[in-house]
Write a protein that holds these residues in place. Structure first.
Motif, PDB file in Angstrom:
ATOM      1  N   MET A 104       0.944  -1.207   0.037  1.00 45.80           N
ATOM      2  CA  MET A 104      -0.068   0.032   0.088  1.00 45.80           C
ATOM      3  C   MET A 104       1.039   1.268   0.102  1.00 45.80           C
ATOM      4  SD  MET A 104      -3.499  -0.719   0.007  1.00 45.80           S
ATOM      5  CE  MET A 104      -4.081   0.689   0.555  1.00 45.80           C
ATOM      6  N   ASP A 105       2.216   1.292   0.522  1.00 44.17           N
ATOM      7  CA  ASP A 105       2.903   2.409   0.441  1.00 44.17           C
ATOM      8  C   ASP A 105       3.230   2.928  -1.135  1.00 44.17           C
ATOM      9  OD1 ASP A 105       3.362   2.223   3.064  1.00 44.17           O
ATOM     10  OD2 ASP A 105       5.194   0.972   2.976  1.00 44.17           O
ATOM     11  N   GLN A 106       2.894   2.003  -2.204  1.00 45.36           N
ATOM     12  CA  GLN A 106       3.001   2.554  -3.585  1.00 45.36           C
ATOM     13  C   GLN A 106       1.822   3.442  -3.793  1.00 45.36           C
ATOM     14  OE1 GLN A 106       4.777  -1.499  -5.088  1.00 45.36           O
ATOM     15  NE2 GLN A 106       5.304  -0.050  -6.491  1.00 45.36           N
ATOM     16  N   ILE A 107       0.640   3.386  -3.119  1.00 43.04           N
ATOM     17  CA  ILE A 107      -0.193   4.213  -3.500  1.00 43.04           C
ATOM     18  C   ILE A 107      -0.550   5.447  -2.720  1.00 43.04           C
ATOM     19  CG2 ILE A 107      -2.893   4.463  -3.708  1.00 43.04           C
ATOM     20  CD1 ILE A 107      -3.072   1.302  -3.593  1.00 43.04           C
ATOM     21  N   MET A 108      -0.538   6.559  -3.535  1.00 40.40           N
ATOM     22  CA  MET A 108      -0.865   8.047  -2.823  1.00 40.40           C
ATOM     23  C   MET A 108      -2.152   8.333  -3.049  1.00 40.40           C
ATOM     24  SD  MET A 108       1.036  11.545  -3.940  1.00 40.40           S
ATOM     25  CE  MET A 108       0.601  13.009  -3.462  1.00 40.40           C
ATOM     26  N   PHE A 109      -2.832   8.294  -1.669  1.00 32.65           N
ATOM     27  CA  PHE A 109      -4.213   8.873  -1.654  1.00 32.65           C
ATOM     28  C   PHE A 109      -4.289  10.123  -1.412  1.00 32.65           C
ATOM     29  CE2 PHE A 109      -4.516   4.204  -0.612  1.00 32.65           C
ATOM     30  CZ  PHE A 109      -5.574   3.838  -1.251  1.00 32.65           C
ATOM     31  N   ILE A 110      -5.244  10.923  -2.124  1.00 26.70           N
ATOM     32  CA  ILE A 110      -5.253  12.354  -2.059  1.00 26.70           C
ATOM     33  C   ILE A 110      -6.846  12.647  -1.606  1.00 26.70           C
ATOM     34  CG2 ILE A 110      -3.490  12.713  -3.625  1.00 26.70           C
ATOM     35  CD1 ILE A 110      -5.789  13.561  -5.857  1.00 26.70           C
ATOM     36  N   PRO A 111      -6.688  13.647  -0.868  1.00 30.18           N
ATOM     37  CA  PRO A 111      -8.363  13.740  -0.292  1.00 30.18           C
ATOM     38  C   PRO A 111      -9.126  14.356  -1.293  1.00 30.18           C
ATOM     39  CG  PRO A 111      -6.676  15.513   0.538  1.00 30.18           C
ATOM     40  CD  PRO A 111      -5.974  14.665  -0.155  1.00 30.18           C
ATOM     41  N   LYS A 112     -10.319  14.661  -1.331  1.00 26.76           N
ATOM     42  CA  LYS A 112     -11.314  15.397  -2.203  1.00 26.76           C
ATOM     43  C   LYS A 112     -10.798  16.645  -2.375  1.00 26.76           C
ATOM     44  CE  LYS A 112     -16.065  16.892  -2.759  1.00 26.76           C
ATOM     45  NZ  LYS A 112     -17.484  16.906  -1.824  1.00 26.76           N
ATOM     46  N   CYS A 113     -10.663  17.228  -3.541  1.00 28.39           N
ATOM     47  CA  CYS A 113     -10.133  18.415  -3.926  1.00 28.39           C
ATOM     48  C   CYS A 113     -10.940  19.032  -5.210  1.00 28.39           C
ATOM     49  CB  CYS A 113      -8.612  18.178  -4.487  1.00 28.39           C
ATOM     50  SG  CYS A 113      -8.497  17.080  -5.928  1.00 28.39           S
ATOM     51  N   THR A 114     -10.509  20.398  -5.315  1.00 22.10           N
ATOM     52  CA  THR A 114     -11.047  21.276  -6.434  1.00 22.10           C
ATOM     53  C   THR A 114     -10.795  20.723  -7.736  1.00 22.10           C
ATOM     54  OG1 THR A 114      -9.304  22.638  -6.756  1.00 22.10           O
ATOM     55  CG2 THR A 114     -10.906  23.340  -4.971  1.00 22.10           C
ATOM     56  N   PHE A 115     -11.750  20.982  -8.790  1.00 22.75           N
ATOM     57  CA  PHE A 115     -11.291  20.560 -10.203  1.00 22.75           C
ATOM     58  C   PHE A 115      -9.789  20.948 -10.658  1.00 22.75           C
ATOM     59  CE2 PHE A 115     -11.651  21.375 -14.630  1.00 22.75           C
ATOM     60  CZ  PHE A 115     -12.158  20.128 -15.226  1.00 22.75           C
ATOM     61  N   ASN A 116      -9.606  21.904 -10.129  1.00 24.56           N
ATOM     62  CA  ASN A 116      -8.076  22.648 -10.771  1.00 24.56           C
ATOM     63  C   ASN A 116      -6.988  21.849  -9.954  1.00 24.56           C
ATOM     64  OD1 ASN A 116      -6.723  24.790 -11.947  1.00 24.56           O
ATOM     65  ND2 ASN A 116      -5.966  25.592 -10.154  1.00 24.56           N
ATOM     66  N   PHE A 118      -7.477  18.566  -8.883  1.00 24.49           N
ATOM     67  CA  PHE A 118      -7.540  17.207  -9.514  1.00 24.49           C
ATOM     68  C   PHE A 118      -6.807  17.223 -11.030  1.00 24.49           C
ATOM     69  CE2 PHE A 118      -9.792  14.297 -12.060  1.00 24.49           C
ATOM     70  CZ  PHE A 118     -10.020  13.200 -11.402  1.00 24.49           C
ATOM     71  N   ASN A 119      -6.671  18.207 -11.771  1.00 20.42           N
ATOM     72  CA  ASN A 119      -6.313  18.272 -12.976  1.00 20.42           C
ATOM     73  C   ASN A 119      -4.654  18.466 -12.764  1.00 20.42           C
ATOM     74  OD1 ASN A 119      -8.222  18.033 -15.498  1.00 20.42           O
ATOM     75  ND2 ASN A 119      -9.193  18.940 -13.917  1.00 20.42           N
ATOM     76  N   LYS A 120      -4.313  19.199 -11.792  1.00 20.54           N
ATOM     77  CA  LYS A 120      -2.908  19.300 -11.506  1.00 20.54           C
ATOM     78  C   LYS A 120      -2.253  17.769 -11.342  1.00 20.54           C
ATOM     79  CE  LYS A 120      -2.868  24.133 -10.361  1.00 20.54           C
ATOM     80  NZ  LYS A 120      -2.153  25.126  -9.536  1.00 20.54           N
ATOM     81  N   TYR A 121      -2.796  17.038 -10.588  1.00 21.29           N
ATOM     82  CA  TYR A 121      -2.363  15.535 -10.256  1.00 21.29           C
ATOM     83  C   TYR A 121      -2.211  14.994 -11.634  1.00 21.29           C
ATOM     84  CZ  TYR A 121      -2.724  16.080  -5.214  1.00 21.29           C
ATOM     85  OH  TYR A 121      -2.467  16.085  -4.007  1.00 21.29           O
ATOM     86  N   ILE A 122      -3.329  15.151 -12.379  1.00 15.68           N
ATOM     87  CA  ILE A 122      -3.219  14.466 -13.818  1.00 15.68           C
ATOM     88  C   ILE A 122      -2.034  14.867 -14.619  1.00 15.68           C
ATOM     89  CG2 ILE A 122      -4.182  14.215 -16.032  1.00 15.68           C
ATOM     90  CD1 ILE A 122      -6.885  14.090 -14.556  1.00 15.68           C
ATOM     91  N   TYR A 123      -1.842  16.335 -14.774  1.00 15.32           N
ATOM     92  CA  TYR A 123      -0.875  17.052 -15.375  1.00 15.32           C
ATOM     93  C   TYR A 123       0.578  16.382 -15.035  1.00 15.32           C
ATOM     94  CZ  TYR A 123       2.308  20.705 -16.846  1.00 15.32           C
ATOM     95  OH  TYR A 123       3.479  21.326 -17.572  1.00 15.32           O
ATOM     96  N   PHE A 124       0.763  16.219 -13.644  1.00 15.26           N
ATOM     97  CA  PHE A 124       2.010  15.722 -13.208  1.00 15.26           C
ATOM     98  C   PHE A 124       2.107  14.324 -13.336  1.00 15.26           C
ATOM     99  CE2 PHE A 124       2.058  19.799 -11.039  1.00 15.26           C
ATOM    100  CZ  PHE A 124       3.352  20.249 -11.510  1.00 15.26           C
ATOM    101  N   SER A 125       0.989  13.380 -13.903  1.00 14.59           N
ATOM    102  CA  SER A 125       1.372  11.994 -14.002  1.00 14.59           C
ATOM    103  C   SER A 125       1.946  11.781 -15.213  1.00 14.59           C
ATOM    104  CB  SER A 125      -0.148  11.424 -14.054  1.00 14.59           C
ATOM    105  OG  SER A 125      -0.890  11.849 -12.789  1.00 14.59           O
ATOM    106  N   ASP A 126       2.618  10.644 -15.156  1.00 19.90           N
ATOM    107  CA  ASP A 126       3.601   9.934 -16.270  1.00 19.90           C
ATOM    108  C   ASP A 126       2.563   9.023 -17.414  1.00 19.90           C
ATOM    109  OD1 ASP A 126       6.019  11.081 -15.684  1.00 19.90           O
ATOM    110  OD2 ASP A 126       6.020   9.797 -13.984  1.00 19.90           O
ATOM    111  N   LEU A 127       1.576   8.500 -16.479  1.00 14.23           N
ATOM    112  CA  LEU A 127       0.578   7.545 -17.399  1.00 14.23           C
ATOM    113  C   LEU A 127      -0.780   7.244 -16.622  1.00 14.23           C
ATOM    114  CD1 LEU A 127       0.732   5.380 -20.003  1.00 14.23           C
ATOM    115  CD2 LEU A 127       1.354   3.883 -17.997  1.00 14.23           C
ATOM    116  N   ILE A 128      -1.905   7.454 -17.269  1.00 19.30           N
ATOM    117  CA  ILE A 128      -3.076   7.022 -16.779  1.00 19.30           C
ATOM    118  C   ILE A 128      -3.453   5.561 -17.092  1.00 19.30           C
ATOM    119  CG2 ILE A 128      -5.423   7.783 -16.684  1.00 19.30           C
ATOM    120  CD1 ILE A 128      -4.430  10.415 -17.534  1.00 19.30           C
ATOM    121  N   LEU A 129      -4.046   4.958 -15.963  1.00 15.70           N
ATOM    122  CA  LEU A 129      -4.954   3.739 -15.908  1.00 15.70           C
ATOM    123  C   LEU A 129      -6.199   3.710 -15.969  1.00 15.70           C
ATOM    124  CD1 LEU A 129      -2.727   1.756 -13.347  1.00 15.70           C
ATOM    125  CD2 LEU A 129      -2.177   1.859 -15.747  1.00 15.70           C
ATOM    126  N   ASP A 130      -6.975   3.437 -17.073  1.00 11.73           N
ATOM    127  CA  ASP A 130      -8.466   3.374 -17.168  1.00 11.73           C
ATOM    128  C   ASP A 130      -8.879   2.018 -16.445  1.00 11.73           C
ATOM    129  OD1 ASP A 130     -10.822   4.375 -17.949  1.00 11.73           O
ATOM    130  OD2 ASP A 130     -10.923   3.268 -19.927  1.00 11.73           O
TER     131      ASP A 130
END
Length: 243
Positions: A104-116, A118-130
């Motif tokens: 579980m240490d490989q999972i970074m859980f983030i709390p409820k956040c604003t749309f802005n 939320f999209n910053k986390y996507i921006y800094f991701s290297d790959l997205i899993l559907d």
């Protein structure tokens, strides 16, 4: 009486999945707005996204995480110790994940956040899993906004085919898996082969404009609704005419 969808998403035999009469539009069936956010130099640090790690994101609500996908996620994390996956902390999801995820240490859980945010986390991701069999829709479009590769495995039902449809609209098919082994192999390849992933990001960058502000969807919705209601209404106003 009717269910409105798109040829981009549905399988040829999709009518069998509906009690309503299925109407498959040729457009995307949605005029999705363009997303704009401001990225600041210290955003990654403020979001506490670790440096030197390969960042996956899969920020879905708990009901989309089925055992089949979580077994796959565990396999990916076991194979790649340098990977961190960003996920939303909701509905006691950590306790649920512990049944399937060994580290579980490989999972970074983030709390409820604003749309802005939320999209910053996507921006800094290297790959997205559907996720599968219940896949993403808005989250995939948000990923494509920032040219991110989204690995997807379409099912026979609409809830698992939106990301596939978006790729079909862009005429990009490389990140689409058709079974679990292919899904794992694609994720593994995009984690270990930067040039391959970056080439795909460039293709998405060139084609993503096809996914946003689609005016054909507006026109087709109007025409389709008029066609559907014609047998049931009568327009007597002198200034209203059918096409």
């Amino acid at each position: 009486d009717y269910y409105f969808s798109s040829e981009l998403y549905e399988i040829p035999e999709a009518q069998n999945n509906y009690s309503e009469k299925l109407i498959k539009m040729k457009s995307m069936c949605t005029c999705y707005p363009t997303i704009n956010i401001d990225i600041e130099p210290n955003d990654r640090e403020e979001l506490k996204i670790p440096d030197g790690k390969f960042i996956l994101s899969c920020m879905q609500m708990r009901h989309k995480f089925k055992p089949e996908f979580l077994f796959m996620l565990n396999r990916i994390l076991k194979a790649h110790k340098n990977v961190i996956v960003i996920m939303l902390d909701n509905n006691n999801i950590k306790e649920y994940f512990k049944v399937f995820i060994e580290n579980m240490d490989q999972i970074m859980f983030i709390p409820k956040c604003t749309f802005n945010i939320f999209n910053k986390y996507i921006y800094f991701s290297d790959l997205i899993l559907d996720t599968f069999p219940f896949g993403g829709c808005n989250s995939s479009l948000e990923g494509f906004t920032f040219n991110k590769v989204v690995v997807t495995k379409p099912t026979n039902y609409l809830s698992g085919r939106f990301t596939y449809g978006f790729y079909k609209r862009m005429n990009i098919f490389e990140p689409i898996a058709y079974d679990n082994e292919e899904y794992f192999d694609l994720v593994n390849e995009y984690i270990t082969n930067d040039s391959l992933r970056i080439n795909l990001e460039n293709k998405i960058k060139q084609k993503k404009k096809l996914l946003f502000e689609e005016q054909e969807s507006i026109r087709e919705w109007a025409d389709t609704i008029i066609d559907v209601v014609k047998p049931f209404v009568r327009l007597d106003h002198p200034h209203i005419t059918y096409k």
